[in-house]
Scaffold this motif. Structure first.
Motif, PDB file in Angstrom:
ATOM      1  N   ARG A   4      43.093 -22.242 -13.795  1.00  0.00           N
ATOM      2  CA  ARG A   4      43.239 -21.099 -12.886  1.00  0.00           C
ATOM      3  C   ARG A   4      43.736 -21.485 -11.507  1.00  0.00           C
ATOM      4  NH1 ARG A   4      41.077 -16.145 -14.027  1.00  0.00           N
ATOM      5  NH2 ARG A   4      40.513 -15.726 -11.870  1.00  0.00           N
ATOM      6  N   GLY A   5      43.513 -22.698 -11.115  1.00  0.00           N
ATOM      7  CA  GLY A   5      43.974 -23.142  -9.816  1.00  0.00           C
ATOM      8  C   GLY A   5      45.483 -23.076  -9.663  1.00  0.00           C
ATOM      9  N   GLU A   6      46.206 -23.104 -10.788  1.00  0.00           N
ATOM     10  CA  GLU A   6      47.660 -23.007 -10.712  1.00  0.00           C
ATOM     11  C   GLU A   6      48.093 -21.697 -10.062  1.00  0.00           C
ATOM     12  OE1 GLU A   6      48.999 -23.738 -14.733  1.00  0.00           O
ATOM     13  OE2 GLU A   6      49.014 -25.904 -14.386  1.00  0.00           O
ATOM     14  N   GLU A   7      47.317 -20.644 -10.259  1.00  0.00           N
ATOM     15  CA  GLU A   7      47.646 -19.330  -9.702  1.00  0.00           C
ATOM     16  C   GLU A   7      46.871 -19.016  -8.430  1.00  0.00           C
ATOM     17  OE1 GLU A   7      46.995 -16.370 -12.712  1.00  0.00           O
ATOM     18  OE2 GLU A   7      47.945 -17.618 -14.239  1.00  0.00           O
ATOM     19  N   HIS A   8      45.692 -19.598  -8.265  1.00  0.00           N
ATOM     20  CA  HIS A   8      44.784 -19.150  -7.211  1.00  0.00           C
ATOM     21  C   HIS A   8      44.489 -20.164  -6.110  1.00  0.00           C
ATOM     22  CE1 HIS A   8      43.999 -15.578  -9.598  1.00  0.00           C
ATOM     23  NE2 HIS A   8      43.801 -16.358 -10.644  1.00  0.00           N
ATOM     24  N   ALA A   9      44.927 -21.400  -6.270  1.00  0.00           N
ATOM     25  CA  ALA A   9      44.563 -22.440  -5.295  1.00  0.00           C
ATOM     26  C   ALA A   9      45.333 -22.296  -3.992  1.00  0.00           C
ATOM     27  CB  ALA A   9      44.818 -23.821  -5.881  1.00  0.00           C
ATOM     28  N   ALA A  10      44.688 -22.749  -2.937  1.00  0.00           N
ATOM     29  CA  ALA A  10      45.347 -22.808  -1.636  1.00  0.00           C
ATOM     30  C   ALA A  10      46.497 -23.817  -1.705  1.00  0.00           C
ATOM     31  CB  ALA A  10      44.336 -23.228  -0.567  1.00  0.00           C
ATOM     32  N   PRO A  11      47.500 -23.643  -0.859  1.00  0.00           N
ATOM     33  CA  PRO A  11      48.601 -24.613  -0.835  1.00  0.00           C
ATOM     34  C   PRO A  11      48.079 -26.036  -0.574  1.00  0.00           C
ATOM     35  CG  PRO A  11      49.123 -22.686   0.514  1.00  0.00           C
ATOM     36  CD  PRO A  11      47.686 -22.551   0.100  1.00  0.00           C
ATOM     37  N   GLY A  12      48.703 -27.002  -1.215  1.00  0.00           N
ATOM     38  CA  GLY A  12      48.320 -28.395  -1.024  1.00  0.00           C
ATOM     39  C   GLY A  12      47.254 -28.890  -1.980  1.00  0.00           C
TER      40      GLY A  12
END
Length: 127
Positions: free
Chosen positions: A70-78
């Motif tokens: 899910r981090g691919e869509e929801h993670a903060a930049p970097g």
């Protein structure tokens, strides 16, 4: 026994709302079978410089860490999206404990946690 790479696995429980108790997530799933082992997956995102440190901590407890989730869509930049996964029996207590642990690990490493899901083999499910 199943493995994290079994091709017949399908998602049977999702818990991506941090306000929902693990017991509620498990209770609302019509596809989860408590007597069968499952692959528990925690969705995280970490800065590149902390991935190996987090991986070492998780490896010690039998977790495998892979890119994606899910981090691919929801993670903060970097941040790099990761999934920590392992085979275990699912119950509300252990899901809650591991969810808290993953959230703490992500926070300490400058990352984010997005919840968990669980997979079981479709073929092992009673009809």
């Amino acid at each position: 026994m199943i493995s994290i790479d079994d091709p017949g696995l399908e998602i049977v429980v999702t818990a991506f709302d941090e306000t929902e108790a693990a017991s509620a997530a498990l209770a609302r799933s019509a596809r989860w079978h408590p007597g069968l082992p499952a692959v528990l997956r925690h969705h995280l995102a970490l800065p590149d410089h902390s991935i190996e440190s987090a991986r070492a901590l998780l490896d010690a407890d039998g977790w495998s860490v892979r890119p994606g989730g899910r981090g691919e869509e929801h993670a903060a930049p970097g941040l790099t999206a990761l999934i920590a996964l392992r085979v275990q029996q699912l119950d509300a207590l252990h899901c809650s404990q591991e969810s808290s642990r993953m959230a703490g690990l992500a926070q300490r490493h400058g990352g984010e946690s997005f919840g968990w899901d669980a997979l079981q083999p479709a073929a092992d499910r009673p009809s």
